[in-house]
Motif scaffolding. Structure first.
Motif, short mmCIF file in Angstrom:
data_model
loop_
_atom_site.label_atom_id
_atom_site.label_comp_id
_atom_site.label_asym_id
_atom_site.label_seq_id
_atom_site.Cartn_x
_atom_site.Cartn_y
_atom_site.Cartn_z
N PRO A 124 0.80 -1.23 0.00
CA PRO A 124 0.00 0.00 0.00
C PRO A 124 0.84 1.28 0.00
N TYR A 125 1.94 1.29 0.75
CA TYR A 125 2.79 2.49 0.76
C TYR A 125 3.27 2.80 -0.65
N VAL A 128 0.37 4.08 -2.86
CA VAL A 128 -0.09 5.43 -2.52
C VAL A 128 0.97 6.47 -2.87
N ARG A 131 1.08 7.15 -6.47
CA ARG A 131 -0.05 7.96 -6.95
C ARG A 131 0.15 9.44 -6.65
N VAL A 132 0.66 9.74 -5.42
CA VAL A 132 0.83 11.16 -5.10
C VAL A 132 2.20 11.70 -5.52
N PRO B 36 -3.62 1.78 5.50
CA PRO B 36 -2.90 0.91 4.57
C PRO B 36 -3.25 -0.56 4.72
N TYR B 39 -6.27 -1.10 2.82
CA TYR B 39 -5.88 -1.00 1.42
C TYR B 39 -5.24 -2.30 0.94
#
Lengths: 279, 297
Positions: A124-125, A128, A131-132, B36, B39
């Motif tokens: 997830p890190y 994300v 994406r940013v 997360p 996610y």
């Protein structure tokens, strides 16, 4: 008497073997870093050789200098440590001393976040940050580093804050010192040592981190651990140089480790003692 | 009696103050770990393949079904059990043995303690590289020098699949046994000396003294070590990654490394997420069982 002496001798011999097993690879690394590449590959290995600092010079100022990587490590680790302490100390104070609503579950939550396997969070890190647009940036890396240093720092600080005598706080409050001033001028000076130890451990953990650094970093933000790792895969044979780089990268953690040596056991077991709910 | 009237507001003020102090850290943790986590669960239900982005889409439980039929997954699961079990047992047994030994040494304990701290403070990735470049390479590595001198010949410690597994287990044990050693030493040193005196007067022999008196008293310390070290071994990464990269082939690829390689070498993040979820489930299950066992003991 002689049997006793023999036993003492055996014990000492056993202890020295131990010492050697733990200390030797590091000493061997130090020796290797002072050899020429040719001496490294000599067989039988040379224990007496002409020491050279050429590897250190090359690693620091040569074409593949690790200075930028040391800088990256220092920035990431330093800022992470400062932010972690700024967030952790107040939170720990609330958990240790104040009438925080949902105190028990709050404490348990902090502990539980520490148990998540890093490989689970890295996906997830990565998604994300990608994406940013924060991959390979200091802000991205530091934000992620906070997530693993905070729980640890909070729990360690809680254990120190709980040792402060309650009377001190009450006396200060009766003097109408106000809560913030009590915390700043009465409580914090009492846990100076704890803050120092916690800071050292947070720094150590962040400095040693590898998984997040290798996935979330890149050409701009490449910590010294990642740089060394790339060294090994690219330049298989330059081991003296690698050893020199490793010595430089290890120096800060060894110094900090020695400074905090009396507190290592506490630092490593914090949370476990509380988390079991036995004490 | 003005105090009683302003008491509720004081309490409320203290609560508000506590919340203000706690909330920033809480928010960072919630956004940084809990969000997360969800996610991750969500990502494990998708096909996310960065090398074939056109295939991406919702997959439901497809990743998990694939896992059940994936021999590499089962291999990594087996290796995880072997790696975690053996490293934890070695750390506790060797650490306990050493602590009992060192406790009897009248002098030099401080030097030993410092030597023990060294491996602990080193970065696992550096430790992995050290072993790979200085200790384990054939012919001029430290270990080969010893085995050749003893007439046992040269071995490809990281190249042979079985030896490679032994090697990564040894590396982990080398780095972390000092931790269990220090913790056990500290709890042994904290035991009241009269317990041992009484037993010695009773002429109980050393072994029985150890089993009936010492061991039960340091059991809490050992429980802590087992729990903590299991958690760490389950997500061990950097040392193996640096020493073998999970290889040769998949010989040292514990579940943690398989999840990493799938995600960031093969760029198959959906399947990698599903593998990570399984690792997460195992970690939570183990910690739950261990804490329950500990409470029952």
């Amino acid at each position: 008497m002689s049997r006793r002496a023999l036993r003492a001798l055996l014990l000492l011999a056993g202890a020295s073997v131990l010492l050697a097993v733990w200390a030797f690879p590091i000493l061997w690394g130090l020796l290797t870093s002072l050899k020429t590449e040719r001496d490294v590959l000599a067989y039988p290995p040379k224990l007496i050789f002409e020491p050279t600092l050429a590897n250190y010079r090359e690693v620091l100022f040569g074409s593949a200098s690790i200075l930028p990587n040391l800088w990256s490590s220092l920035v990431v680790t330093g800022i992470t440590t400062i932010l972690t302490m700024l967030l952790a100390v107040p939170a720990a104070y609330a958990l240790a001393r104040l009438d925080l609503p949902g105190k028990r579950s709050g404490g348990f939550y902090v502990l539980a976040t520490q148990m998540l396997p890093p490989v689970g969070l890295i996906i997830p890190y990565f998604l994300v940050l990608q994406r940013v647009g924060w991959l390979d940036t200091y802000q991205g890396m530091i934000a992620i580093y906070l997530t693993f240093s905070l729980p640890f720092a909070i729990w360690l600080m809680v254990s120190y804050l709980e040792d402060v005598p309650r009377e001190m706080e009450e006396a200060a409050l009766l003097d109408r010192a106000g809560r913030i001033r009590t915390l700043l001028y009465v409580i914090l000076p009492q846990v100076r040592g704890g803050i120092a130890v916690t800071t050292i451990f947070v720094f150590l953990n962040a400095w040693n981190e590898f998984l997040f650094a290798v996935v979330l970093g890149g050409n701009r933000v490449r910590t010294v651990n990642v740089a060394m790792f790339n060294f090994i895969s690219v330049e298989q044979t330059l081991w003296a140089r690698l050893a020199a780089a490793a010595m430089i990268a290890m120096a800060p953690v060894i110094i900090l480790g020695l400074l905090a040596q009396r507190h290592i056991v506490k630092g490593l077991t914090v949370g476990a003692v509380k988390g079991g709910g036995r004490r | 009696m003005a105090r009683s009237s302003d008491r509720p507001t004081r309490e409320r003020r203290e609560r508000r103050f506590a919340l203000v102090l706690f909330l920033p850290a809480f928010l960072v943790l919630a956004i940084g770990t809990t969000v997360p986590l969800f996610y991750l669960l969500w990502a494990s239900l998708w096909r996310i393949d960065l090398s074939m982005p056109w295939l991406s889409g919702f997959a439901g439980l497809e990743n998990y079904a694939k896992m059940a039929a994936d021999p590499r997954f089962w291999n990594s699961l087996g290796l995880t059990v072997i790696y975690t079990g053996s490293t934890v047992v070695f750390q506790v047994v060797i650490g306990l043995g050493l602590a009992l030994l060192v406790l009897r040494i009248p002098r030099g304990q401080a030097a030993l303690r410092i030597a023990a701290i060294m491996p602990i403070v080193l970065a696992p990735v550096v430790v992995g590289m050290f072993w790979r470049t200085l200790v384990l390479p054939p012919d001029y590595g430290l270990l080969d020098l010893v085995t050749q001198a003893l007439g046992l010949g040269s071995h490809n410690w990281l190249g042979d699949p079985q030896l490679a597994l032994v090697s990564v287990i040894t590396i982990h044990t080398w780095q972390w046994t000092p931790f269990s050693f220090l913790v056990i030493l500290a709890s042994l040193a904290a035991l009241p000396p009269d317990v041992f005196e009484a037993a010695r007067i009773d002429r109980a022999n050393a072994w029985r003294r150890f089993i009936h008196i010492t061991l039960p008293m340091i059991r809490p310390a050992i429980a802590i070590i087992v729990i903590m070290r299991m958690m760490v071994a389950l997500s061990a990464f950097a040392a193996i990654f640096a020493a073998t990269g999970g290889g040769p082939g998949t010989a040292t690829e514990i579940l943690n490394l398989y999840a990493y390689r799938t995600s960031f070498t093969d760029l198959n993040l959906g399947y990698g997420a599903a593998l990570a979820v399984v690792l997460l489930a195992i970690t939570l299950l183990v910690s739950f069982l261990m804490f329950r066992l500990r409470r029952a003991a």
